[in-house]
Design a protein around this motif. Structure first.
Motif, PDB file in Angstrom:
ATOM      1  N   SER A   6     -63.053  -7.610 -16.843  1.00  7.48           N
ATOM      2  CA  SER A   6     -62.152  -8.969 -16.517  1.00  7.48           C
ATOM      3  C   SER A   6     -60.836  -8.328 -16.379  1.00  7.48           C
ATOM      4  O   SER A   6     -60.479  -7.431 -16.919  1.00  7.48           O
ATOM      5  CB  SER A   6     -62.342  -9.999 -17.764  1.00  7.48           C
ATOM      6  N   PHE A   7     -59.931  -9.187 -15.709  1.00  5.40           N
ATOM      7  CA  PHE A   7     -58.601  -8.863 -15.675  1.00  5.40           C
ATOM      8  C   PHE A   7     -57.809  -8.855 -16.754  1.00  5.40           C
ATOM      9  O   PHE A   7     -56.874  -7.757 -17.128  1.00  5.40           O
ATOM     10  CB  PHE A   7     -57.752  -9.903 -14.581  1.00  5.40           C
ATOM     11  N   GLU A   8     -58.285  -9.838 -17.783  1.00  4.00           N
ATOM     12  CA  GLU A   8     -57.278  -9.709 -19.080  1.00  4.00           C
ATOM     13  C   GLU A   8     -57.748  -8.626 -19.698  1.00  4.00           C
ATOM     14  O   GLU A   8     -56.883  -8.000 -20.518  1.00  4.00           O
ATOM     15  CB  GLU A   8     -57.930 -10.920 -19.779  1.00  4.00           C
ATOM     16  N   ASP A  60     -66.971  -1.106 -20.212  1.00  2.28           N
ATOM     17  CA  ASP A  60     -66.959  -2.139 -19.290  1.00  2.28           C
ATOM     18  C   ASP A  60     -66.148  -1.531 -18.135  1.00  2.28           C
ATOM     19  O   ASP A  60     -66.303  -1.673 -16.781  1.00  2.28           O
ATOM     20  CB  ASP A  60     -66.425  -3.598 -19.779  1.00  2.28           C
ATOM     21  N   ALA A  61     -64.820  -1.138 -18.386  1.00  6.93           N
ATOM     22  CA  ALA A  61     -63.709  -0.666 -17.495  1.00  6.93           C
ATOM     23  C   ALA A  61     -64.495   0.722 -16.828  1.00  6.93           C
ATOM     24  O   ALA A  61     -64.159   0.832 -15.730  1.00  6.93           O
ATOM     25  CB  ALA A  61     -62.541  -0.100 -18.274  1.00  6.93           C
ATOM     26  N   VAL A  78     -60.510 -17.532 -18.767  1.00  6.86           N
ATOM     27  CA  VAL A  78     -60.035 -17.256 -17.377  1.00  6.86           C
ATOM     28  C   VAL A  78     -61.207 -16.880 -16.555  1.00  6.86           C
ATOM     29  O   VAL A  78     -61.267 -16.091 -15.612  1.00  6.86           O
ATOM     30  CB  VAL A  78     -59.389 -15.899 -17.845  1.00  6.86           C
ATOM     31  N   LYS A  79     -62.319 -17.737 -16.620  1.00  8.82           N
ATOM     32  CA  LYS A  79     -63.156 -17.670 -15.640  1.00  8.82           C
ATOM     33  C   LYS A  79     -63.045 -18.302 -14.287  1.00  8.82           C
ATOM     34  O   LYS A  79     -61.991 -19.108 -14.174  1.00  8.82           O
ATOM     35  CB  LYS A  79     -64.524 -18.473 -16.189  1.00  8.82           C
ATOM     36  N   ASP A  80     -63.785 -17.992 -13.241  1.00  6.97           N
ATOM     37  CA  ASP A  80     -63.352 -18.465 -11.962  1.00  6.97           C
ATOM     38  C   ASP A  80     -63.370 -20.057 -11.907  1.00  6.97           C
ATOM     39  O   ASP A  80     -62.537 -20.532 -11.057  1.00  6.97           O
ATOM     40  CB  ASP A  80     -64.505 -18.122 -10.827  1.00  6.97           C
ATOM     41  N   SER A  81     -64.173 -20.617 -12.558  1.00 10.20           N
ATOM     42  CA  SER A  81     -64.147 -22.201 -12.618  1.00 10.20           C
ATOM     43  C   SER A  81     -62.867 -22.842 -13.280  1.00 10.20           C
ATOM     44  O   SER A  81     -62.261 -23.673 -12.729  1.00 10.20           O
ATOM     45  CB  SER A  81     -65.442 -22.663 -13.555  1.00 10.20           C
ATOM     46  N   SER A  82     -62.432 -22.043 -14.307  1.00 14.61           N
ATOM     47  CA  SER A  82     -61.172 -22.702 -14.923  1.00 14.61           C
ATOM     48  C   SER A  82     -59.778 -22.060 -13.810  1.00 14.61           C
ATOM     49  O   SER A  82     -58.864 -22.590 -13.765  1.00 14.61           O
ATOM     50  CB  SER A  82     -60.906 -21.733 -16.119  1.00 14.61           C
ATOM     51  N   TYR A  98     -62.549  -5.843  -6.949  1.00 11.53           N
ATOM     52  CA  TYR A  98     -61.361  -6.195  -7.397  1.00 11.53           C
ATOM     53  C   TYR A  98     -60.973  -4.734  -8.330  1.00 11.53           C
ATOM     54  O   TYR A  98     -61.679  -3.916  -8.481  1.00 11.53           O
ATOM     55  CB  TYR A  98     -61.473  -7.215  -8.698  1.00 11.53           C
ATOM     56  N   ASN A  99     -59.742  -4.883  -8.787  1.00 14.33           N
ATOM     57  CA  ASN A  99     -59.326  -3.976  -9.900  1.00 14.33           C
ATOM     58  C   ASN A  99     -59.199  -2.133  -9.354  1.00 14.33           C
ATOM     59  O   ASN A  99     -59.227  -1.502 -10.088  1.00 14.33           O
ATOM     60  CB  ASN A  99     -60.049  -3.964 -11.263  1.00 14.33           C
TER      61      ASN A  99
END
Length: 428
Positions: A340-342, A333-334, A107-111, A220-221
């Motif tokens: 990450s979103f996931e 991390d949160a 789920v990286k930006d490139s993907s 984000y988030n």
């Protein structure tokens, strides 16, 4: 209830039917069948299967009796032709890899950009693109706080090409770089941007909005962090909660019990259920303590002889479930808003599930609670407000919580499953 899933497709309908019609005998607390189900990839649609379903809905016809290699070649040829017509570039090797079924794209930006290219190539509308992200790619769709994805949303909604989208992205970013005007410092939420984007019909409207609210982008988030913080404040223990437990160990009056209700949910849970003595010397305000109480045990981490083991490596679950499974690391991390979103979505589901279970157990006997529907509706409200996809029975991580939610004792079932999948053996 089955009809609470809106307009399901064939695969989703099949998964819903399986979910409700399959029952496991768990009277002896043996959840081996559940774990086997969660460990069988064929029970959940792989990315290549989902992508194939989508191209079949958009013009692809596959001959019967072809070998896997020839099927992949046909599918890749179909998409390459589509992309050539629309001046979209994805390498043949990348498409072959996605159709191979070897691994779900990350789920990286490139993907994510590749996934958007596929959506443009298949002429998907906004609803179909959302379905593709939520039910096939298993990630949020249209992060409209990202300039690129806001433009993709605008272009897909207004039936613009991918080439047009790329040119517009460059134009918007160049104007942002040149713009020295002071932007509004007002906090803008994702849903607000989405609502505004819904009415834009010209690129001038889009550009003006971005320039006027440029500080709102690439942060984000915001709503998800707010929801997470609210849940964390309810659930996690506080330093002063230790004093309440100390008093309760000496005297048990109404006052002490009233004070207990002000403690974090995990502290109340710990006291009422007399959890393991392993927690005696733990800091009840720590993340370790919180996760221990939620899971009912410690997630494995450390060494077994010469071999290192961890939940991510050794738990008997599909990788897609274990990836970013809520842990001390993802909570950290949160807290730093660097997640990450996931990972954030998985944390929100875990914390809301735990809080909902706690509240249900505390509810009066005459208070009617339809646990499954109430939990799902409340959880989906949080996910929707956070710009994330709803609970989906075809997502293995979501399936775990939905299954537990339909059981008589959801939290006990969840803890038993986690305990079983963490059991170390020679194979791991």
């Amino acid at each position: 209830m089955r009809d609470r899933y809106e307009v399901p497709g064939d695969f989703t309908k099949q998964k819903i039917d399986e979910f409700w019609d399959t029952h496991y005998d768990s009277d002896d607390d043996d959840y081996g069948d559940i774990i086997d189900y969660l460990n069988t990839a064929e029970n959940f649609r792989t990315f290549d299967e989902g992508l194939t379903e989508f191209i079949k809905k958009h013009g692809y016809v596959e001959e019967d009796g072809l070998s896997k290699e020839k099927c992949i070649k046909q599918r890749v040829t179909f998409l390459l032709k589509k992309m050539k017509e629309k001046n979209i570039s994805i390498s043949k090797k990348t498409l072959e890899y996605h159709f191979s079924g070897e691994k779900r794209p990350d789920v990286k930006d490139s993907s994510r950009k590749i996934i958007f290219k596929l959506c443009f190539a298949m002429d998907l509308d906004v609803e179909e693109t959302t379905d593709f992200f939520n039910k096939i790619y298993f990630d949020r769709t249209f992060n409209v706080k990202n300039i690129d994805e806001l433009v993709y949303y605008f272009c897909i909604k207004n039936k613009k090409s991918f080439t047009y989208a790329e040119e517009l992205i460059k134009k918007v970013k160049n104007l942002l770089a040149e713009d020295s005007a002071e932007a509004s410092s007002e906090l803008v939420y994702t849903n607000s941007i989405r609502e505004k984007a819904d009415v834009f019909t010209t690129e001038e409207e889009l550009i003006r909005y971005v320039l006027d609210n440029k500080n709102a982008f690439n942060r984000y988030n915001v709503t998800a962090i707010k929801e997470y913080t609210n849940l964390l404040n309810r659930i996690q223990g506080k330093k002063e909660d230790k004093e309440v437990l100390d008093r309760l160990s000496k005297v048990k009056t109404n006052r002490e019990h009233d004070d207990l209700k002000k403690c974090g949910l995990v502290v109340q849970d710990f006291y009422k259920n007399n959890l393991s003595e392993l927690t005696t010397n733990m800091d009840i305000a720590s993340v370790d303590f919180m996760l221990y109480v939620i899971y009912g045990s410690f997630l494995p981490v450390g060494k077994n002889g010469k071999s290192k083991y961890s939940f991510a490596k050794n738990a008997k679950l599909l990788k897609i479930i274990k990836s970013n499974f809520p842990s001390k690391k993802t909570i950290s991390d949160a807290n730093k808003e660097a997640i990450s979103f996931e990972a954030m979505r998985k944390i929100l589901i875990l914390l809301e599930f735990y809080a909902f279970c706690f509240d249900a157990n505390e509810a009066d006997d005459d208070e009617c609670i339809d646990f499954f529907d109430d939990f799902k509706d409340q959880m989906n409200d949080i996910l929707d407000s956070s710009g994330m996809g709803p609970l989906y029975v075809g997502n293995p991580y979501d399936w775990l919580f939905l299954y537990c939610a339909k059981c008589d004792n959801p939290l006990d079932v969840f803890r038993s499953i986690i305990d079983d999948v963490c059991a170390l053996d020679d194979e791991n």
